[in-house]
Scaffold this motif. Structure first.
Motif, PDB file in Angstrom:
ATOM      1  N   ALA A   1      46.419  27.050  30.972  1.00 48.39           N
ATOM      2  CA  ALA A   1      44.741  27.906  31.960  1.00 48.39           C
ATOM      3  C   ALA A   1      45.579  29.177  32.345  1.00 48.39           C
ATOM      4  CB  ALA A   1      44.830  26.410  32.369  1.00 48.39           C
ATOM      5  N   PRO A   2      44.148  29.677  31.888  1.00 47.29           N
ATOM      6  CA  PRO A   2      44.774  30.987  33.189  1.00 47.29           C
ATOM      7  C   PRO A   2      44.847  31.493  34.328  1.00 47.29           C
ATOM      8  CG  PRO A   2      42.448  30.401  32.981  1.00 47.29           C
ATOM      9  CD  PRO A   2      42.870  29.804  32.386  1.00 47.29           C
ATOM     10  N   ARG A   3      44.508  30.095  34.889  1.00 49.09           N
ATOM     11  CA  ARG A   3      45.264  30.308  36.524  1.00 49.09           C
ATOM     12  C   ARG A   3      45.900  28.725  37.115  1.00 49.09           C
ATOM     13  NH1 ARG A   3      43.462  33.725  40.078  1.00 49.09           N
ATOM     14  NH2 ARG A   3      44.504  33.114  41.196  1.00 49.09           N
ATOM     15  N   THR A   4      47.050  28.935  37.901  1.00 53.88           N
ATOM     16  CA  THR A   4      47.167  27.657  38.136  1.00 53.88           C
ATOM     17  C   THR A   4      46.264  26.700  39.594  1.00 53.88           C
ATOM     18  OG1 THR A   4      48.439  28.560  40.043  1.00 53.88           O
ATOM     19  CG2 THR A   4      49.369  27.895  37.743  1.00 53.88           C
ATOM     20  N   ALA A   5      46.562  25.785  39.715  1.00 51.65           N
ATOM     21  CA  ALA A   5      46.361  25.083  40.519  1.00 51.65           C
ATOM     22  C   ALA A   5      46.140  25.521  42.161  1.00 51.65           C
ATOM     23  CB  ALA A   5      46.432  22.994  41.364  1.00 51.65           C
ATOM     24  N   GLY A   6      45.473  25.696  42.723  1.00 52.95           N
ATOM     25  CA  GLY A   6      45.481  25.987  44.532  1.00 52.95           C
ATOM     26  C   GLY A   6      44.644  27.556  44.273  1.00 52.95           C
ATOM     27  N   ALA A   7      44.534  28.077  42.839  1.00 55.41           N
ATOM     28  CA  ALA A   7      43.446  29.435  42.301  1.00 55.41           C
ATOM     29  C   ALA A   7      41.779  29.166  43.440  1.00 55.41           C
ATOM     30  CB  ALA A   7      43.308  29.857  41.372  1.00 55.41           C
ATOM     31  N   ARG A   8      41.197  30.471  44.006  1.00 52.82           N
ATOM     32  CA  ARG A   8      40.199  30.244  44.552  1.00 52.82           C
ATOM     33  C   ARG A   8      39.467  31.330  44.698  1.00 52.82           C
ATOM     34  NH1 ARG A   8      43.658  28.189  49.478  1.00 52.82           N
ATOM     35  NH2 ARG A   8      43.331  26.363  49.395  1.00 52.82           N
ATOM     36  N   MET A   9      38.148  31.065  44.198  1.00 56.90           N
ATOM     37  CA  MET A   9      37.060  31.971  44.377  1.00 56.90           C
ATOM     38  C   MET A   9      35.414  31.818  45.349  1.00 56.90           C
ATOM     39  SD  MET A   9      35.148  32.812  40.914  1.00 56.90           S
ATOM     40  CE  MET A   9      33.937  31.048  40.335  1.00 56.90           C
ATOM     41  N   LEU A  10      34.973  32.422  45.585  1.00 58.69           N
ATOM     42  CA  LEU A  10      34.052  32.832  46.641  1.00 58.69           C
ATOM     43  C   LEU A  10      32.448  33.126  45.764  1.00 58.69           C
ATOM     44  CD1 LEU A  10      33.076  32.076  49.488  1.00 58.69           C
ATOM     45  CD2 LEU A  10      33.526  34.311  50.571  1.00 58.69           C
ATOM     46  N   LEU A  11      31.979  32.233  45.844  1.00 60.67           N
ATOM     47  CA  LEU A  11      30.632  32.986  45.105  1.00 60.67           C
ATOM     48  C   LEU A  11      29.696  33.085  46.431  1.00 60.67           C
ATOM     49  CD1 LEU A  11      29.184  33.601  43.341  1.00 60.67           C
ATOM     50  CD2 LEU A  11      28.161  31.409  42.725  1.00 60.67           C
ATOM     51  N   GLY A  12      29.117  34.511  47.419  1.00 56.67           N
ATOM     52  CA  GLY A  12      28.012  34.679  47.899  1.00 56.67           C
ATOM     53  C   GLY A  12      26.305  34.066  47.153  1.00 56.67           C
ATOM     54  N   PRO A  13      25.972  34.099  47.948  1.00 59.12           N
ATOM     55  CA  PRO A  13      24.143  34.137  48.156  1.00 59.12           C
ATOM     56  C   PRO A  13      24.096  35.191  47.190  1.00 59.12           C
ATOM     57  CG  PRO A  13      24.818  35.258  50.149  1.00 59.12           C
ATOM     58  CD  PRO A  13      26.008  34.471  50.000  1.00 59.12           C
ATOM     59  N   ASP A  14      24.198  36.189  46.930  1.00 63.01           N
ATOM     60  CA  ASP A  14      24.083  36.731  45.738  1.00 63.01           C
ATOM     61  C   ASP A  14      24.516  37.007  45.093  1.00 63.01           C
ATOM     62  OD1 ASP A  14      26.424  37.727  47.367  1.00 63.01           O
ATOM     63  OD2 ASP A  14      26.092  39.733  48.082  1.00 63.01           O
ATOM     64  N   GLY A  15      25.396  36.117  44.470  1.00 63.69           N
ATOM     65  CA  GLY A  15      25.779  36.071  42.683  1.00 63.69           C
ATOM     66  C   GLY A  15      27.493  36.792  43.227  1.00 63.69           C
ATOM     67  N   VAL A  16      27.360  37.176  44.108  1.00 62.01           N
ATOM     68  CA  VAL A  16      28.883  38.434  43.909  1.00 62.01           C
ATOM     69  C   VAL A  16      30.540  37.701  44.162  1.00 62.01           C
ATOM     70  CG1 VAL A  16      30.605  40.030  45.116  1.00 62.01           C
ATOM     71  CG2 VAL A  16      28.330  40.246  44.959  1.00 62.01           C
ATOM     72  N   PHE A  17      31.203  37.474  43.405  1.00 65.03           N
ATOM     73  CA  PHE A  17      32.342  36.708  43.456  1.00 65.03           C
ATOM     74  C   PHE A  17      33.009  37.783  44.250  1.00 65.03           C
ATOM     75  CE2 PHE A  17      30.520  35.661  39.337  1.00 65.03           C
ATOM     76  CZ  PHE A  17      30.660  34.256  39.439  1.00 65.03           C
ATOM     77  N   THR A  18      34.273  36.778  45.149  1.00 64.73           N
ATOM     78  CA  THR A  18      35.350  37.010  45.589  1.00 64.73           C
ATOM     79  C   THR A  18      36.585  35.971  44.882  1.00 64.73           C
ATOM     80  OG1 THR A  18      34.057  37.906  47.697  1.00 64.73           O
ATOM     81  CG2 THR A  18      36.647  37.839  47.781  1.00 64.73           C
ATOM     82  N   GLY A  19      37.822  36.923  44.537  1.00 66.71           N
ATOM     83  CA  GLY A  19      39.078  35.977  44.117  1.00 66.71           C
ATOM     84  C   GLY A  19      38.793  36.144  42.276  1.00 66.71           C
ATOM     85  N   THR A  20      39.467  34.954  41.780  1.00 63.53           N
ATOM     86  CA  THR A  20      39.132  34.553  40.551  1.00 63.53           C
ATOM     87  C   THR A  20      40.054  33.089  40.199  1.00 63.53           C
ATOM     88  OG1 THR A  20      39.198  34.754  38.320  1.00 63.53           O
ATOM     89  CG2 THR A  20      41.015  36.345  39.754  1.00 63.53           C
ATOM     90  N   VAL A  21      38.969  32.357  39.279  1.00 55.68           N
ATOM     91  CA  VAL A  21      39.787  31.025  38.894  1.00 55.68           C
ATOM     92  C   VAL A  21      40.121  31.210  37.546  1.00 55.68           C
ATOM     93  CG1 VAL A  21      38.928  30.038  40.905  1.00 55.68           C
ATOM     94  CG2 VAL A  21      36.891  30.220  38.259  1.00 55.68           C
ATOM     95  N   GLY A  22      39.888  32.704  36.988  1.00 52.23           N
ATOM     96  CA  GLY A  22      40.346  32.738  35.922  1.00 52.23           C
ATOM     97  C   GLY A  22      39.783  33.716  34.613  1.00 52.23           C
ATOM     98  N   GLY A  23      39.079  32.849  34.267  1.00 49.20           N
ATOM     99  CA  GLY A  23      38.075  33.733  33.069  1.00 49.20           C
ATOM    100  C   GLY A  23      36.712  33.737  32.993  1.00 49.20           C
ATOM    101  N   GLY A  24      36.225  34.009  32.267  1.00 54.13           N
ATOM    102  CA  GLY A  24      34.812  33.998  31.514  1.00 54.13           C
ATOM    103  C   GLY A  24      33.791  32.840  31.725  1.00 54.13           C
ATOM    104  N   VAL A  25      34.360  31.866  30.829  1.00 54.13           N
ATOM    105  CA  VAL A  25      33.974  30.565  30.524  1.00 54.13           C
ATOM    106  C   VAL A  25      34.306  29.777  31.672  1.00 54.13           C
ATOM    107  CG1 VAL A  25      34.981  28.518  29.546  1.00 54.13           C
ATOM    108  CG2 VAL A  25      34.670  30.510  28.267  1.00 54.13           C
TER     109      VAL A  25
END
Length: 64
Positions: free
Chosen positions: A31-55
């Motif tokens: 897996a590209p990231r381990t447990a605990g990886a976080r990402m915030l998705l705002g109402p405008d569709g903007v991401f902060t952080g990543t959980v790994g990859g496109g899929v």
């Protein structure tokens, strides 16, 4: 992680203050990231952080 907390504070202070916090809780195999990886998705569709990859990001953001 500071970038994520800053984005959460900004989101909470905004009118409506809605968003989605996505977290990897477990992985199996490669897996590209381990447990605990976080990402915030705002109402405008903007991401902060990543959980790994496109899929993975599409699955988290769009229920993929």
């Amino acid at each position: 992680m500071n970038e994520l907390y800053t984005a959460l504070e900004r989101l909470a202070a905004a009118p409506g203050g809605r968003g989605v916090l996505i977290e990897v809780t477990a992985t199996e195999g490669s897996a590209p990231r381990t447990a605990g990886a976080r990402m915030l998705l705002g109402p405008d569709g903007v991401f902060t952080g990543t959980v790994g990859g496109g899929v993975y990001m599409n699955a988290g953001a769009y229920g993929g």
